[in-house]
Design a protein around this motif. Structure first.
Motif, PDB file in Angstrom:
ATOM      1  N   GLU A 157       0.842  -1.216   0.000  1.00  0.00           N
ATOM      2  CA  GLU A 157       0.000   0.000   0.000  1.00  0.00           C
ATOM      3  C   GLU A 157       0.868   1.254   0.000  1.00  0.00           C
ATOM      4  O   GLU A 157       0.608   2.208  -0.731  1.00  0.00           O
ATOM      5  CB  GLU A 157      -0.926   0.037   1.221  1.00  0.00           C
ATOM      6  N   MET A 158       1.901   1.226   0.851  1.00  0.00           N
ATOM      7  CA  MET A 158       2.807   2.382   0.943  1.00  0.00           C
ATOM      8  C   MET A 158       3.549   2.589  -0.383  1.00  0.00           C
ATOM      9  O   MET A 158       3.715   3.705  -0.845  1.00  0.00           O
ATOM     10  CB  MET A 158       3.829   2.170   2.067  1.00  0.00           C
ATOM     11  N   LEU A 159       3.973   1.481  -0.970  1.00  0.00           N
ATOM     12  CA  LEU A 159       4.692   1.574  -2.238  1.00  0.00           C
ATOM     13  C   LEU A 159       3.784   2.120  -3.337  1.00  0.00           C
ATOM     14  O   LEU A 159       4.199   2.906  -4.186  1.00  0.00           O
ATOM     15  CB  LEU A 159       5.213   0.191  -2.635  1.00  0.00           C
ATOM     16  N   PHE A 160       2.519   1.709  -3.282  1.00  0.00           N
ATOM     17  CA  PHE A 160       1.523   2.190  -4.251  1.00  0.00           C
ATOM     18  C   PHE A 160       1.360   3.710  -4.135  1.00  0.00           C
ATOM     19  O   PHE A 160       1.363   4.429  -5.120  1.00  0.00           O
ATOM     20  CB  PHE A 160       0.188   1.486  -3.980  1.00  0.00           C
ATOM     21  N   ILE A 161       1.260   4.188  -2.878  1.00  0.00           N
ATOM     22  CA  ILE A 161       1.091   5.635  -2.642  1.00  0.00           C
ATOM     23  C   ILE A 161       2.338   6.389  -3.093  1.00  0.00           C
ATOM     24  O   ILE A 161       2.260   7.453  -3.706  1.00  0.00           O
ATOM     25  CB  ILE A 161       0.792   5.897  -1.149  1.00  0.00           C
ATOM     26  N   LEU A 162       3.516   5.813  -2.806  1.00  0.00           N
ATOM     27  CA  LEU A 162       4.769   6.464  -3.197  1.00  0.00           C
ATOM     28  C   LEU A 162       4.873   6.590  -4.723  1.00  0.00           C
ATOM     29  O   LEU A 162       5.303   7.610  -5.239  1.00  0.00           O
ATOM     30  CB  LEU A 162       5.960   5.651  -2.695  1.00  0.00           C
ATOM     31  N   SER A 163       4.474   5.520  -5.418  1.00  0.00           N
ATOM     32  CA  SER A 163       4.623   5.556  -6.880  1.00  0.00           C
ATOM     33  C   SER A 163       3.515   6.358  -7.549  1.00  0.00           C
ATOM     34  O   SER A 163       3.657   6.766  -8.694  1.00  0.00           O
ATOM     35  CB  SER A 163       4.660   4.137  -7.443  1.00  0.00           C
ATOM     36  N   LEU A 164       2.421   6.606  -6.817  1.00  0.00           N
ATOM     37  CA  LEU A 164       1.268   7.289  -7.423  1.00  0.00           C
ATOM     38  C   LEU A 164       1.613   8.698  -7.893  1.00  0.00           C
ATOM     39  O   LEU A 164       1.202   9.117  -8.982  1.00  0.00           O
ATOM     40  CB  LEU A 164       0.112   7.344  -6.405  1.00  0.00           C
ATOM     41  N   SER A 165       2.392   9.430  -7.088  1.00  0.00           N
ATOM     42  CA  SER A 165       2.682  10.823  -7.465  1.00  0.00           C
ATOM     43  C   SER A 165       3.543  10.869  -8.724  1.00  0.00           C
ATOM     44  O   SER A 165       3.419  11.782  -9.535  1.00  0.00           O
ATOM     45  CB  SER A 165       3.366  11.557  -6.318  1.00  0.00           C
ATOM     46  N   PHE A 166       4.426   9.873  -8.905  1.00  0.00           N
ATOM     47  CA  PHE A 166       5.233   9.841 -10.125  1.00  0.00           C
ATOM     48  C   PHE A 166       4.411   9.344 -11.310  1.00  0.00           C
ATOM     49  O   PHE A 166       4.664   9.707 -12.444  1.00  0.00           O
ATOM     50  CB  PHE A 166       6.464   8.962  -9.921  1.00  0.00           C
ATOM     51  N   MET A 167       3.430   8.487 -11.013  1.00  0.00           N
ATOM     52  CA  MET A 167       2.592   7.942 -12.084  1.00  0.00           C
ATOM     53  C   MET A 167       1.766   9.025 -12.776  1.00  0.00           C
ATOM     54  O   MET A 167       1.425   8.908 -13.937  1.00  0.00           O
ATOM     55  CB  MET A 167       1.639   6.877 -11.536  1.00  0.00           C
ATOM     56  N   MET A 168       1.439  10.065 -12.020  1.00  0.00           N
ATOM     57  CA  MET A 168       0.633  11.144 -12.604  1.00  0.00           C
ATOM     58  C   MET A 168       1.434  11.863 -13.702  1.00  0.00           C
ATOM     59  O   MET A 168       0.875  12.288 -14.706  1.00  0.00           O
ATOM     60  CB  MET A 168       0.238  12.110 -11.480  1.00  0.00           C
ATOM     61  N   LYS A 169       2.743  11.985 -13.503  1.00  0.00           N
ATOM     62  CA  LYS A 169       3.576  12.639 -14.523  1.00  0.00           C
ATOM     63  C   LYS A 169       4.044  11.654 -15.573  1.00  0.00           C
ATOM     64  O   LYS A 169       4.710  12.015 -16.516  1.00  0.00           O
ATOM     65  CB  LYS A 169       4.803  13.267 -13.867  1.00  0.00           C
ATOM     66  N   PHE A 170       3.750  10.362 -15.364  1.00  0.00           N
ATOM     67  CA  PHE A 170       4.240   9.361 -16.310  1.00  0.00           C
ATOM     68  C   PHE A 170       3.714   9.603 -17.715  1.00  0.00           C
ATOM     69  O   PHE A 170       4.536   9.600 -18.639  1.00  0.00           O
ATOM     70  CB  PHE A 170       3.827   7.966 -15.796  1.00  0.00           C
ATOM     71  N   PRO A 171       2.465   9.855 -18.038  1.00  0.00           N
ATOM     72  CA  PRO A 171       1.286   9.612 -17.228  1.00  0.00           C
ATOM     73  C   PRO A 171       0.710   8.249 -17.607  1.00  0.00           C
ATOM     74  O   PRO A 171       0.653   7.914 -18.781  1.00  0.00           O
ATOM     75  CB  PRO A 171       0.332  10.703 -17.692  1.00  0.00           C
ATOM     76  N   ILE A 172       0.328   7.475 -16.615  1.00  0.00           N
ATOM     77  CA  ILE A 172      -0.304   6.200 -16.933  1.00  0.00           C
ATOM     78  C   ILE A 172      -1.765   6.445 -17.308  1.00  0.00           C
ATOM     79  O   ILE A 172      -2.331   7.479 -16.978  1.00  0.00           O
ATOM     80  CB  ILE A 172      -0.234   5.220 -15.740  1.00  0.00           C
ATOM     81  N   TYR A 173      -2.340   5.480 -17.982  1.00  0.00           N
ATOM     82  CA  TYR A 173      -3.755   5.589 -18.366  1.00  0.00           C
ATOM     83  C   TYR A 173      -4.572   5.650 -17.086  1.00  0.00           C
ATOM     84  O   TYR A 173      -4.223   5.031 -16.092  1.00  0.00           O
ATOM     85  CB  TYR A 173      -4.164   4.381 -19.214  1.00  0.00           C
ATOM     86  N   PHE A 174      -5.654   6.404 -17.080  1.00  0.00           N
ATOM     87  CA  PHE A 174      -6.545   6.713 -15.944  1.00  0.00           C
ATOM     88  C   PHE A 174      -6.050   7.929 -15.149  1.00  0.00           C
ATOM     89  O   PHE A 174      -6.824   8.549 -14.459  1.00  0.00           O
ATOM     90  CB  PHE A 174      -6.754   5.528 -14.973  1.00  0.00           C
ATOM     91  N   LEU A 175      -4.756   8.241 -15.237  1.00  0.00           N
ATOM     92  CA  LEU A 175      -4.283   9.501 -14.631  1.00  0.00           C
ATOM     93  C   LEU A 175      -3.770  10.435 -15.730  1.00  0.00           C
ATOM     94  O   LEU A 175      -3.055  11.389 -15.472  1.00  0.00           O
ATOM     95  CB  LEU A 175      -3.143   9.224 -13.642  1.00  0.00           C
ATOM     96  N   HIS A 176      -4.148  10.137 -16.967  1.00  0.00           N
ATOM     97  CA  HIS A 176      -3.563  10.834 -18.119  1.00  0.00           C
ATOM     98  C   HIS A 176      -4.413  11.980 -18.631  1.00  0.00           C
ATOM     99  O   HIS A 176      -3.988  12.697 -19.524  1.00  0.00           O
ATOM    100  CB  HIS A 176      -3.391   9.848 -19.269  1.00  0.00           C
ATOM    101  N   LEU A 177      -5.605  12.175 -18.065  1.00  0.00           N
ATOM    102  CA  LEU A 177      -6.574  13.074 -18.716  1.00  0.00           C
ATOM    103  C   LEU A 177      -6.087  14.518 -18.844  1.00  0.00           C
ATOM    104  O   LEU A 177      -6.512  15.238 -19.728  1.00  0.00           O
ATOM    105  CB  LEU A 177      -7.906  13.048 -17.958  1.00  0.00           C
ATOM    106  N   TRP A 178      -5.194  14.938 -17.956  1.00  0.00           N
ATOM    107  CA  TRP A 178      -4.704  16.313 -18.032  1.00  0.00           C
ATOM    108  C   TRP A 178      -3.792  16.522 -19.240  1.00  0.00           C
ATOM    109  O   TRP A 178      -3.673  17.634 -19.747  1.00  0.00           O
ATOM    110  CB  TRP A 178      -3.936  16.673 -16.756  1.00  0.00           C
ATOM    111  N   LEU A 179      -3.145  15.432 -19.714  1.00  0.00           N
ATOM    112  CA  LEU A 179      -2.105  15.593 -20.744  1.00  0.00           C
ATOM    113  C   LEU A 179      -2.633  16.062 -22.094  1.00  0.00           C
ATOM    114  O   LEU A 179      -2.155  17.070 -22.625  1.00  0.00           O
ATOM    115  CB  LEU A 179      -1.310  14.291 -20.877  1.00  0.00           C
ATOM    116  N   PRO A 180      -3.652  15.379 -22.685  1.00  0.00           N
ATOM    117  CA  PRO A 180      -4.159  15.876 -23.978  1.00  0.00           C
ATOM    118  C   PRO A 180      -4.732  17.283 -23.869  1.00  0.00           C
ATOM    119  O   PRO A 180      -4.532  18.115 -24.766  1.00  0.00           O
ATOM    120  CB  PRO A 180      -5.263  14.875 -24.345  1.00  0.00           C
ATOM    121  N   LYS A 181      -5.411  17.560 -22.749  1.00  0.00           N
ATOM    122  CA  LYS A 181      -5.985  18.908 -22.560  1.00  0.00           C
ATOM    123  C   LYS A 181      -4.885  19.958 -22.514  1.00  0.00           C
ATOM    124  O   LYS A 181      -4.956  20.994 -23.176  1.00  0.00           O
ATOM    125  CB  LYS A 181      -6.796  18.951 -21.265  1.00  0.00           C
TER     126      LYS A 181
END
Length: 408
Positions: A157-181
């Motif tokens: 769970e902790m590892l998931f939370i740690l990687s989540l903030s980097f995943m937003m800039k990755f951006p992985i699908y489901f956290l990617h909506l800001w990128l095309p906009k």
């Protein structure tokens, strides 16, 4: 401190700023090691990322007419370079969030449509949603996360939370909506920096905490990367805006990088870094060429993009080279990286090949669709081909095997 003062003095003189950064890189290449308490270069990987940042900045300095946009680009590149060099988790987080500021100013200040406010909201919301849990984990660890290579044994769970903030800039699908906009509303310069540099911050940040994944089941990220590859490549098929298509193709490539990283083997790490480099150079040029077209014709619609070859043979050739490199055609760097990733993932499970095969068919189709639509046609455009000389070095880097020899 003296270096910082010199840097501030040269900040307004763009050429001197570039020269300073180049000198700085040569010094750090000469002895990449400790540079003090907070900043050090720990691998060639960071040096290559910094070289890529300087390449992108030099293209912007040469092609951009607006002085303020160049200064904002310099700020962003400086923050990114400091991010690549930071050895302390707090510094890493600080530069990671600070990189939002120049991009937001570029979108809000220099975007042309009113939807830019909406896209900025998206960007800020995703950044806040994914980054605050990271701070929570950091504070709860009693500030023990000192060095950048995070190799602690924690719960998933902790590892998931740690990687989540980097995943937003990755951006992985489901956290990617800001990128095309953000891409659609941003000026060309901001798009080049967003695709070429800002997405790399997420990948490098994820690499920092990858040590913790040695002890964890990272199946969730693997599934999400597969979904991202397939879904966003299908999203590309339905785009009518060429900039939006390029943004979604970034999402597919970064999902591929994620798949490579979560396999946690040495060769997959190397191939993901190579794919990051290839994507950085290629996507910068993609947005640059689409921007050039937009400034000439006033439209970004794929259906109206024709007449490249009739207008300028050089422009047409570079355009096709860039989009072929984007779809992973040999001998481009992305082909090499993707080949190694496929080999690694097939060693992991043979059923993975089916997913990757679908991804390749679809991604090659949309690249080819864009090329045939834009290159062929009878329309004549008065294209500014003088600027294309600047993009030659980047085109060279897309097909450069030097990185391959350096990494292996």
């Amino acid at each position: 401190m003296d270096l910082v003062l010199i840097l501030l003095m040269w900040f307004m003189n763009h050429t001197m700023f570039l020269v300073f950064l180049l000198l700085f890189i040569f010094c750090s290449l000469n002895s990449y090691s400790w540079l003090g308490l907070f900043l050090y270069l720990d691998s060639f990987m960071m040096v290559m990322m910094i070289i890529m940042s300087i390449f992108i900045l030099s293209i912007i300095v040469m092609s951009e007419k607006n002085n303020m946009l160049i200064i904002l680009s310099e700020m962003l590149v400086l923050v990114s370079i400091l991010f690549f060099m930071s050895s302390n988790m707090m510094m890493l987080y600080m530069y990671f969030e600070l990189s939002m500021f120049p991009i937001l100013v570029m979108i809000l200040g220099y975007g042309t449509q009113i939807e830019k406010i909406n896209s900025s909201y998206y960007l800020l919301f995703y950044a806040a949603l994914c980054s605050f849990p990271f701070l929570f984990v950091y504070f709860n660890s009693s500030f023990l996360m000192v060095f950048c290579y995070y190799d602690f044994l924690v719960s998933w769970e902790m590892l998931f939370i740690l990687s989540l903030s980097f995943m937003m800039k990755f951006p992985i699908y489901f956290l990617h909506l800001w990128l095309p906009k953000a891409h659609v509303e941003a000026p060309t310069t901001a798009s080049m920096l967003l695709a070429g540099l800002l997405l790399k911050l997420g990948t490098i940040g994820f690499l920092r905490i990858l040590g913790g994944f040695n002890f964890m089941h990272s199946n969730i990220w693997m599934i999400i990367s597969f979904l991202g590859m397939i879904l966003s490549s299908f999203c590309c098929l339905f785009q009518s805006d060429s900039k939006s298509l390029a943004a979604y193709s970034s999402v597919t490539h970064m999902s591929f990088v994620l798949l490579s990283l979560v396999l946690v083997t040495m060769s997959s790490k190397m191939s993901s870094i190579m794919l990051m480099l290839a994507h950085g150079y290629t996507s910068t040029l993609m947005f640059y060429l689409i921007g050039e077209y937009y400034h000439t014709s006033g439209s970004r619609m794929i259906y109206f993009m024709n007449g490249f070859f009739g207008s300028s043979m050089l422009m047409g050739i570079i355009f096709s080279l860039v989009f072929l490199s984007n779809s992973g055609v040999p001998p481009s760097l992305s082909f090499l990286a993707e080949f190694i990733i496929i080999t690694n993932s097939m060693n992991f499970s043979k059923y993975i090949f089916l997913v990757i095969f679908i991804y390749f068919v679809v991604s090659f189709y949309y690249s080819l669709f864009l090329m045939t639509n834009s290159l062929m046609g009878k329309q004549f455009l008065n294209l500014n081909t003088w600027n294309l000389g600047f993009s030659m070095p980047l085109s060279l880097m897309m097909y450069n095997m030097f990185w391959f020899s350096l990494l292996y």
